[in-house]
Design a protein around this motif. Sequence first.
Motif, PDB file in Angstrom:
ATOM      1  N   THR A  42      -5.506   3.518  -0.173  1.00 36.00           N
ATOM      2  CA  THR A  42      -5.334   4.458  -1.280  1.00 36.00           C
ATOM      3  C   THR A  42      -5.965   3.890  -2.544  1.00 36.00           C
ATOM      4  N   ALA A  43      -5.819   2.599  -2.770  1.00 32.04           N
ATOM      5  CA  ALA A  43      -6.424   1.959  -3.944  1.00 32.04           C
ATOM      6  C   ALA A  43      -7.956   2.024  -3.861  1.00 32.04           C
ATOM      7  N   TRP A  44      -8.526   1.878  -2.660  1.00 30.94           N
ATOM      8  CA  TRP A  44      -9.981   1.978  -2.506  1.00 30.94           C
ATOM      9  C   TRP A  44     -10.447   3.406  -2.784  1.00 30.94           C
ATOM     10  N   GLU A  46      -9.065   5.450  -4.851  1.00 33.48           N
ATOM     11  CA  GLU A  46      -9.033   5.581  -6.313  1.00 33.48           C
ATOM     12  C   GLU A  46     -10.238   4.891  -6.952  1.00 33.48           C
ATOM     13  N   HIS A  47     -10.664   3.775  -6.383  1.00 30.20           N
ATOM     14  CA  HIS A  47     -11.865   3.069  -6.855  1.00 30.20           C
ATOM     15  C   HIS A  47     -13.096   3.976  -6.723  1.00 30.20           C
ATOM     16  N   LYS A  49     -13.124   7.309  -6.566  1.00 25.84           N
ATOM     17  CA  LYS A  49     -12.971   8.420  -7.508  1.00 25.84           C
ATOM     18  C   LYS A  49     -13.335   7.992  -8.922  1.00 25.84           C
ATOM     19  N   ALA A  50     -12.897   6.798  -9.325  1.00 23.58           N
ATOM     20  CA  ALA A  50     -13.207   6.286 -10.663  1.00 23.58           C
ATOM     21  C   ALA A  50     -14.709   6.102 -10.857  1.00 23.58           C
ATOM     22  N   GLY A 122      -9.604  -2.411  -4.096  1.00 20.56           N
ATOM     23  CA  GLY A 122      -8.411  -2.032  -3.355  1.00 20.56           C
ATOM     24  C   GLY A 122      -7.607  -3.223  -2.880  1.00 20.56           C
TER      25      GLY A 122
END
Length: 152
Positions: A42-44, A46-47, A49-50, A122
């Motif tokens: 999930t953190a990747w 978000e990376h 998307k950013a 991530g």
Amino acid sequence: MRRRHLLSAVAAGALACALPVRAAKALPRVDVYKSPSCGCCTAWVEHLKAAGFPVNVVEVDDTTAMRRRHGLPERFGSCHTGIVGGYVVEGHVPAAEVKRLLVLKPRAIGIAVPGMPPGSPGMEVGGRQDPYDVFLIDTHGRETVFAHYPKS
């Protein structure tokens, strides 16, 4: 007559400056196959998307089938698999390398960061930044170093 040409040129220049700047080409969507319970995946996402990527998340129990379907050898496996522009993006690959892959368009299966190296997108763990390689996987399943992190 010269004055008229000068005024026309000035007016044309002002008009050109007033036109909206052409927008940069949008990035393609990344389809990410991940476990529903994986926080680092999930953190990747978000990376990505950013960095401007639109992302479609598909939750699966096992990403092995997706890697196999796209011909990525299992030794490059990680906890999530992305598909973008016809390429596999396996593991915690920095968005900058995904963008570079899409610009270069090599004949390849894709790029991969095997395992889950601390400090990769991530996988941030405090200030820890272990060195790792992003591999380009050719159509025969052989790897070459595409990028090394941390960048010096």
